[in-house]
Design an enzyme around this catalytic site. Structure first.
Site, PDB file in Angstrom:
ATOM      1  N   ASP A  25       0.842  -1.197   0.000  1.00  0.00           N
ATOM      2  CA  ASP A  25       0.000   0.000   0.000  1.00  0.00           C
ATOM      3  C   ASP A  25       0.882   1.254   0.000  1.00  0.00           C
ATOM      4  O   ASP A  25       1.798   1.369   0.810  1.00  0.00           O
ATOM      5  CB  ASP A  25      -0.887  -0.029   1.252  1.00  0.00           C
ATOM      6  CG  ASP A  25      -1.910   1.092   1.289  1.00  0.00           C
ATOM      7  OD1 ASP A  25      -2.342   1.543   0.213  1.00  0.00           O
ATOM      8  OD2 ASP A  25      -2.287   1.500   2.404  1.00  0.00           O
TER       9      ASP A  25
ATOM     10  N   GLY B 128      -8.742   5.729   1.942  1.00  0.00           N
ATOM     11  CA  GLY B 128      -9.384   6.448   3.044  1.00  0.00           C
ATOM     12  C   GLY B 128     -10.830   6.026   3.224  1.00  0.00           C
ATOM     13  O   GLY B 128     -11.693   6.839   3.539  1.00  0.00           O
TER      14      GLY B 128
ATOM     15  N   SER C 296     -12.217   4.283   5.543  1.00  0.00           N
ATOM     16  CA  SER C 296     -12.705   4.347   6.922  1.00  0.00           C
ATOM     17  C   SER C 296     -13.294   5.729   7.200  1.00  0.00           C
ATOM     18  O   SER C 296     -12.607   6.735   7.026  1.00  0.00           O
ATOM     19  CB  SER C 296     -11.557   4.089   7.907  1.00  0.00           C
ATOM     20  OG  SER C 296     -10.964   2.837   7.676  1.00  0.00           O
TER      21      SER C 296
END
Length: 288
Positions: free
Chosen positions: A86, A209, A211
């Site tokens: 990532d 992003g 979450s």
């Protein structure tokens, strides 16, 4: 023979089927076990990813890959698992290609665009020679830096088309999303830009992003072409809350409640529950 798949068929099917497959960050043994357990219990494919910082914390890229690989064996995992880097820089992407990851992200969004193009092309060539998938990024993902929260750039449609033309397997595009908790004044995702990009390219699109974005916004983004949703903070918060509850209830002072296997168990279960819930609303279908 690798126990991992590269995810190309999985994410292409997700793009065509208007659902998403979750990409969950691992930070240690418990995280790895929890993500794999949730995927197995829901009988769905999963992508386990590690950031450069988490890999350094755990040891190195090869160790993380071995940890996931061995847990797949020990736990008897039968669903497809993608091993992914990532937000890797150029050197990290090359290191993970060498280490045998099945997928890597080269994040060159902070480079001049021409250099991002050039380096992405090099990573695509190196990775594809070994059957490894490549994720690229165009337009920055926002987040907090030195106390300042940035909304993140909107990805340019033209730049997205140029990056996609290099043969990347999935593309992260900035559409107002940020890493970490979302502030109260966050304006929401820019669906118009997402739709423009989705109409311009067939490449599976990635939402970083994930979450903290309201569920209905993520579901709408998936309908528009988002095929991979990255989740990290949500699991961190769930883990922290469950661990705090255990300690505040004094469980660590009962018998051998201080044993790390007992102390960390509620946090691990919280990740299992969170991942299963997210898999549900991403619409990830069961493996046939």
């Amino acid at each position: 023979m690798s126990v991992f798949v590269n995810g190309n068929a999985i994410y292409q099917a997700a793009r065509e089927g208007h659902y998403a497959v979750g990409a969950f960050n691992t930070n240690n043994l418990e995280w790895t076990q929890a993500i794999l357990q949730a995927a197995q219990e829901t009988n769905t494919p999963v992508l386990i990813q590690v950031s450069m910082g988490a890999a350094k914390y755990m040891g190195d890229y090869k160790f993380v890959k071995t940890l996931v690989e061995e847990q797949i064996r020990i736990m008897g995992i039968t669903v497809p698992v993608i091993m992914h880097l990532d937000h890797g820089n150029y050197e990290a992407a090359k290191a993970c290609i060498e280490a045998g990851y099945s997928s890597v992200m080269f994040d060159g969004h902070d480079l001049p665009f021409e250099e991002n193009l050039e380096k992405t092309a090099e990573i695509v060539k190196l990775a594809h020679a070994k059957g490894i998938s490549v994720e690229a990024e165009v337009g920055s993902i926002g987040g907090e830096e030195d106390g300042v929260i940035g909304e993140g750039e909107l990805a340019s449609v033209e730049e997205a088309k140029q990056i996609a033309a290099l043969g990347v397997d999935y593309l992260a595009c900035g559409i107002g999303n940020i890493h970490g908790p979302y502030p109260e004044n966050w304006k929401g995702l820019h669906f118009d830009r997402l739709q423009e990009i989705a109409e311009a390219i067939d490449t599976p699109l990635v939402l970083h992003g994930g979450s903290g974005i309201p569920q209905e916004q993520i579901e709408k983004a998936i309908k528009l072409g988002i095929s991979k949703v990255n989740i990290n903070t949500e699991n961190q918060l769930a883990f922290a809350a469950a661990t705090r509850k255990y300690i505040e209830a004094g469980k660590d002072q009962e018998g051998k409640g201080y044993d790390p296997r007992k102390l960390l168990a509620p946090g691990k279960q919280a990740i299992v529950d969170t991942v299963k819930e997210i898999i549900g609303w991403l619409g990830t279908p069961s493996v046939k």
